[in-house]
Motif scaffolding. Structure first.
Motif, PDB file in Angstrom:
ATOM      1  N   ILE A 189      -2.527  -1.180   9.009  1.00 17.39           N
ATOM      2  CA  ILE A 189      -3.408  -1.646   7.937  1.00 17.39           C
ATOM      3  C   ILE A 189      -2.534  -2.108   6.781  1.00 17.39           C
ATOM      4  CG2 ILE A 189      -5.273  -1.023   6.340  1.00 17.39           C
ATOM      5  CD1 ILE A 189      -6.029   1.233   8.254  1.00 17.39           C
ATOM      6  N   THR A 190      -2.740  -3.326   6.317  1.00 25.60           N
ATOM      7  CA  THR A 190      -2.041  -3.789   5.116  1.00 25.60           C
ATOM      8  C   THR A 190      -3.095  -4.260   4.111  1.00 25.60           C
ATOM      9  OG1 THR A 190      -1.848  -6.103   5.796  1.00 25.60           O
ATOM     10  CG2 THR A 190      -0.099  -4.621   6.505  1.00 25.60           C
ATOM     11  N   SER A 191      -2.859  -3.984   2.832  1.00 27.50           N
ATOM     12  CA  SER A 191      -3.856  -4.393   1.839  1.00 27.50           C
ATOM     13  C   SER A 191      -3.212  -4.713   0.502  1.00 27.50           C
ATOM     14  CB  SER A 191      -4.909  -3.298   1.659  1.00 27.50           C
ATOM     15  OG  SER A 191      -4.351  -2.202   0.982  1.00 27.50           O
ATOM     16  N   LEU A 192      -3.897  -5.566  -0.227  1.00 33.14           N
ATOM     17  CA  LEU A 192      -3.508  -5.872  -1.606  1.00 33.14           C
ATOM     18  C   LEU A 192      -4.780  -5.989  -2.422  1.00 33.14           C
ATOM     19  CD1 LEU A 192      -1.419  -6.750  -3.782  1.00 33.14           C
ATOM     20  CD2 LEU A 192      -1.812  -9.117  -3.032  1.00 33.14           C
ATOM     21  N   SER A 193      -4.862  -5.217  -3.509  1.00 31.11           N
ATOM     22  CA  SER A 193      -6.009  -5.389  -4.391  1.00 31.11           C
ATOM     23  C   SER A 193      -5.519  -5.505  -5.818  1.00 31.11           C
ATOM     24  CB  SER A 193      -7.015  -4.250  -4.230  1.00 31.11           C
ATOM     25  OG  SER A 193      -6.373  -3.012  -4.225  1.00 31.11           O
ATOM     26  N   ALA A 194      -6.283  -6.217  -6.624  1.00 35.74           N
ATOM     27  CA  ALA A 194      -5.926  -6.407  -8.030  1.00 35.74           C
ATOM     28  C   ALA A 194      -7.165  -6.157  -8.866  1.00 35.74           C
ATOM     29  CB  ALA A 194      -5.412  -7.827  -8.244  1.00 35.74           C
ATOM     30  N   TYR A 195      -7.027  -5.243  -9.809  1.00 32.66           N
ATOM     31  CA  TYR A 195      -8.141  -4.874 -10.685  1.00 32.66           C
ATOM     32  C   TYR A 195      -7.866  -5.387 -12.091  1.00 32.66           C
ATOM     33  CZ  TYR A 195      -9.702  -1.568  -7.065  1.00 32.66           C
ATOM     34  OH  TYR A 195     -10.149  -0.999  -5.899  1.00 32.66           O
ATOM     35  N   LEU A 196      -8.847  -6.055 -12.677  1.00 32.88           N
ATOM     36  CA  LEU A 196      -8.711  -6.514 -14.066  1.00 32.88           C
ATOM     37  C   LEU A 196      -9.226  -5.436 -15.018  1.00 32.88           C
ATOM     38  CD1 LEU A 196      -9.740 -10.251 -13.555  1.00 32.88           C
ATOM     39  CD2 LEU A 196      -7.448  -9.248 -13.680  1.00 32.88           C
ATOM     40  N   ASN A 197      -8.806  -5.523 -16.285  1.00 34.47           N
ATOM     41  CA  ASN A 197      -9.276  -4.536 -17.258  1.00 34.47           C
ATOM     42  C   ASN A 197     -10.513  -5.062 -18.016  1.00 34.47           C
ATOM     43  OD1 ASN A 197      -8.412  -6.207 -19.359  1.00 34.47           O
ATOM     44  ND2 ASN A 197      -6.391  -5.236 -19.456  1.00 34.47           N
ATOM     45  N   THR A 198     -10.981  -4.296 -18.996  1.00 37.58           N
ATOM     46  CA  THR A 198     -12.262  -4.645 -19.615  1.00 37.58           C
ATOM     47  C   THR A 198     -12.149  -5.716 -20.700  1.00 37.58           C
ATOM     48  OG1 THR A 198     -12.062  -2.815 -21.173  1.00 37.58           O
ATOM     49  CG2 THR A 198     -13.267  -2.376 -19.124  1.00 37.58           C
ATOM     50  N   SER A 199     -10.968  -6.344 -20.849  1.00 36.98           N
ATOM     51  CA  SER A 199     -10.882  -7.489 -21.756  1.00 36.98           C
ATOM     52  C   SER A 199     -11.527  -8.721 -21.123  1.00 36.98           C
ATOM     53  CB  SER A 199      -9.422  -7.786 -22.118  1.00 36.98           C
ATOM     54  OG  SER A 199      -8.733  -8.296 -20.988  1.00 36.98           O
ATOM     55  N   THR A 200     -11.807  -8.638 -19.835  1.00 39.08           N
ATOM     56  CA  THR A 200     -12.493  -9.720 -19.135  1.00 39.08           C
ATOM     57  C   THR A 200     -13.515  -9.119 -18.170  1.00 39.08           C
ATOM     58  OG1 THR A 200     -12.237 -11.599 -17.617  1.00 39.08           O
ATOM     59  CG2 THR A 200     -10.689  -9.789 -17.335  1.00 39.08           C
ATOM     60  N   ASP A 201     -14.562  -9.897 -17.853  1.00 37.77           N
ATOM     61  CA  ASP A 201     -15.531  -9.428 -16.858  1.00 37.77           C
ATOM     62  C   ASP A 201     -15.338 -10.150 -15.522  1.00 37.77           C
ATOM     63  OD1 ASP A 201     -16.435 -11.948 -17.407  1.00 37.77           O
ATOM     64  OD2 ASP A 201     -18.449 -11.355 -18.051  1.00 37.77           O
ATOM     65  N   ALA A 202     -14.251 -10.911 -15.408  1.00 38.69           N
ATOM     66  CA  ALA A 202     -14.012 -11.701 -14.197  1.00 38.69           C
ATOM     67  C   ALA A 202     -13.779 -10.797 -12.985  1.00 38.69           C
ATOM     68  CB  ALA A 202     -12.816 -12.624 -14.410  1.00 38.69           C
ATOM     69  N   PRO A 203     -14.087 -11.311 -11.788  1.00 43.15           N
ATOM     70  CA  PRO A 203     -13.976 -10.516 -10.555  1.00 43.15           C
ATOM     71  C   PRO A 203     -12.564 -10.032 -10.248  1.00 43.15           C
ATOM     72  CG  PRO A 203     -15.304 -12.477 -10.168  1.00 43.15           C
ATOM     73  CD  PRO A 203     -14.697 -12.631 -11.538  1.00 43.15           C
ATOM     74  N   ASN A 204     -12.470  -8.976  -9.456  1.00 38.46           N
ATOM     75  CA  ASN A 204     -11.208  -8.465  -8.928  1.00 38.46           C
ATOM     76  C   ASN A 204     -10.816  -9.228  -7.664  1.00 38.46           C
ATOM     77  OD1 ASN A 204     -10.984  -6.445 -10.920  1.00 38.46           O
ATOM     78  ND2 ASN A 204     -12.350  -5.092  -9.764  1.00 38.46           N
ATOM     79  N   PHE A 205      -9.679  -8.858  -7.079  1.00 38.49           N
ATOM     80  CA  PHE A 205      -9.237  -9.463  -5.818  1.00 38.49           C
ATOM     81  C   PHE A 205      -9.001  -8.370  -4.784  1.00 38.49           C
ATOM     82  CE2 PHE A 205      -5.832 -10.533  -2.841  1.00 38.49           C
ATOM     83  CZ  PHE A 205      -6.366 -11.686  -2.271  1.00 38.49           C
ATOM     84  N   LEU A 206      -9.308  -8.692  -3.536  1.00 42.18           N
ATOM     85  CA  LEU A 206      -9.138  -7.708  -2.460  1.00 42.18           C
ATOM     86  C   LEU A 206      -8.847  -8.391  -1.137  1.00 42.18           C
ATOM     87  CD1 LEU A 206      -9.582  -4.835  -1.153  1.00 42.18           C
ATOM     88  CD2 LEU A 206     -11.999  -5.445  -0.987  1.00 42.18           C
ATOM     89  N   ILE A 207      -7.765  -7.975  -0.478  1.00 44.90           N
ATOM     90  CA  ILE A 207      -7.572  -8.380   0.919  1.00 44.90           C
ATOM     91  C   ILE A 207      -7.115  -7.168   1.725  1.00 44.90           C
ATOM     92  CG2 ILE A 207      -5.159  -9.139   0.658  1.00 44.90           C
ATOM     93  CD1 ILE A 207      -5.855 -11.356   2.772  1.00 44.90           C
ATOM     94  N   GLU A 208      -7.655  -7.041   2.929  1.00 40.56           N
ATOM     95  CA  GLU A 208      -7.247  -5.958   3.812  1.00 40.56           C
ATOM     96  C   GLU A 208      -7.228  -6.494   5.232  1.00 40.56           C
ATOM     97  OE1 GLU A 208      -9.197  -2.294   2.925  1.00 40.56           O
ATOM     98  OE2 GLU A 208      -8.417  -1.265   4.681  1.00 40.56           O
ATOM     99  N   LEU A 209      -6.133  -6.234   5.940  1.00 39.91           N
ATOM    100  CA  LEU A 209      -6.045  -6.602   7.353  1.00 39.91           C
ATOM    101  C   LEU A 209      -5.891  -5.322   8.156  1.00 39.91           C
ATOM    102  CD1 LEU A 209      -4.441  -9.103   5.719  1.00 39.91           C
ATOM    103  CD2 LEU A 209      -4.217  -9.926   8.061  1.00 39.91           C
ATOM    104  N   ILE A 210      -6.822  -5.093   9.059  1.00 39.78           N
ATOM    105  CA  ILE A 210      -6.809  -3.885   9.882  1.00 39.78           C
ATOM    106  C   ILE A 210      -6.565  -4.317  11.326  1.00 39.78           C
ATOM    107  CG2 ILE A 210      -8.119  -1.846  10.625  1.00 39.78           C
ATOM    108  CD1 ILE A 210      -9.897  -2.375   8.064  1.00 39.78           C
ATOM    109  N   ARG A 211      -5.417  -3.934  11.836  1.00 42.36           N
ATOM    110  CA  ARG A 211      -5.017  -4.389  13.173  1.00 42.36           C
ATOM    111  C   ARG A 211      -5.001  -3.172  14.080  1.00 42.36           C
ATOM    112  NH1 ARG A 211      -1.408  -9.072  13.937  1.00 42.36           N
ATOM    113  NH2 ARG A 211      -1.793  -9.601  16.121  1.00 42.36           N
TER     114      ARG A 211
END
Lengths: 280, 280
Positions: free
Chosen positions: B97-119
């Protein structure tokens, strides 16, 4: 029953579902009857104008019926809305859409009910069946647990998924994708060319029992379940419900009704629906 | 780059992705590099303890790496979190399993990012790729429009859907189904027995360009986009973000880490993640 004086004359026309197959009609009639039998004493009679209860386009290629009953103020019901649309396709064949939705009022935060069958040919069906949530499930995992995990609603979706002709369906409207729950049944069912009998068998043996199970769950746990809702939560629910109703009708009917029935009929029907929603 | 002194030594181990195929590794390295190149000056160095940056179980059948970098207070970044897990299956073969996620803080309401590959085998891949929204999309159709309709994000999902080996994937966790957007790519990809080459081709020619397109969109429109957020909205975002982080980690790692690595290692790793999340 069909003789219920509370229901008004338009109910008979609505309950005829004159253009769909027997299993399709039986399913819709049973669902409406289940709701009206259980909740009938909380529902006001339908008082839509006759030309909104039943309407058609100028050249008679499109016919439709609408059935709306508001709930008593003292009940948990905002209103129930049933409809069917029949449209003869220029290419031959016909498009038939039947739907039943039930909206609760802000005395409860329990989910609504929704079923829609879209039949664009005798061998093709899109089914939408869900208890759309009335809160942001991300922020309220306990609500998700109560109505969706604990109720094992996903089992119904999994049952249908096993049938080889069933495929997941993605609504072209992103908003509709957002409104539904994580256990929503959104599927397209396609049987082999000419195998109308197989489609009717799927509706009768699979779609129908699942839809009845889901609406039974909704009647028990949502329409008739006890929930405590505080003042500030009522305001939140009222606002969220209002956005859903406005957007859903805009997406479902806003462009389709003028296209199928012409501007005049569309304005009349949309106006009548709008007045119902605003008044309640 | 690998020589970036800001990144700390653990980054090298993380960036090795030692157990996955070349196309799979290339994809992960490119995504992490795109984020760190664009946002590097806003990210603090990784300062996880070495035994959390890389850890394994007692009998050496499970290996994993974790990479967390917090954003500067003055940036839009809360933190980025990358990880890989390799687990030798008792039946032979391995789970990666490999993953990368990115969370923004509350200075913006824009979406986060998420990718996960489960092999779970050389011919089987589950892909999760999304910009998870940070608001209730039902209540905020204008937010849906800005980030999901206007960006034409659904086109990427449709591109992948066209590949014959690709099927929609339903997470067994209803909460995870709720957290993702209506344009989320949630698919399982299965190639014929023995056709590992075809799987690698799909990752290289289809998954990789789509993932890079989506992360590019996220960098431009979300991490680096300008959004105005009022005081009360910040409080709302903070609360919703907190619930998501808590629930997602509980679902993703809460039961898996103890099962794969034993209670002691699991407690150490989960504790380190928890401290990161609480501090930020």
């Amino acid at each position: 029953s069909h003789m219920d004086p509370q229901s008004g004359g338009g109910r008979n026309k609505f309950m005829e579902f004159p253009y769909v197959s027997d299993p399709h009609r039986d399913l819709m009639v049973e669902l409406v009857s289940m709701v009206e039998t259980r909740l009938g004493s909380y529902l006001l009679p339908s008082n839509l104008p006759p030309d909104v209860q039943y309407y058609q386009n100028q050249n008679g290629t499109a016919h439709a019926s609408l059935h709306i009953r508001s709930g008593l103020k003292s009940s948990t019901i905002d209103f129930i809305l049933g409809s069917w649309i029949h449209f003869e396709l220029p290419s031959g064949g016909a498009l038939n859409i039947t739907s039943l939705s039930a909206y609760l009022n802000t005395s409860t935060d329990a989910p609504n009910f929704l079923i829609e069958l879209i039949r664009s040919s005798p061998t093709s069906l899109v089914l939408i069946l869900d208890l759309p949530p009335r809160k942001d499930l991300v922020l309220h995992p306990e609500y998700l647990h109560t109505f969706y995990e604990d109720s094992q609603l996903d089992k119904q979706r999994q049952l249908l998924e096993k049938i080889p002709e069933v495929r997941p369906y993605f609504s072209s409207s992103l908003y509709i994708r957002c409104v539904v729950s994580p256990t929503a049944i959104l599927v397209s069912i396609d049987t082999e060319a000419g195998r109308t009998d197989r489609m009717e068998e799927i509706i009768q043996d699979h779609v129908s029992p699942i839809a009845k199970e889901v609406i039974g769950m909704w009647l028990d746990r949502c329409a008739c379940g006890e929930r405590e809702v505080g003042e500030s939560e009522r305001a939140y629910l009222g606002k969220r419900d209002q956005v859903i109703k406005r957007k859903t009708i805009e997406i479902d009917l806003g462009s389709n009704l003028p296209r199928l029935f012409g501007e005049e009929v569309a304005a009349r029907v949309l106006g009548a629906i709008q007045r119902k929603l605003d008044k309640v």
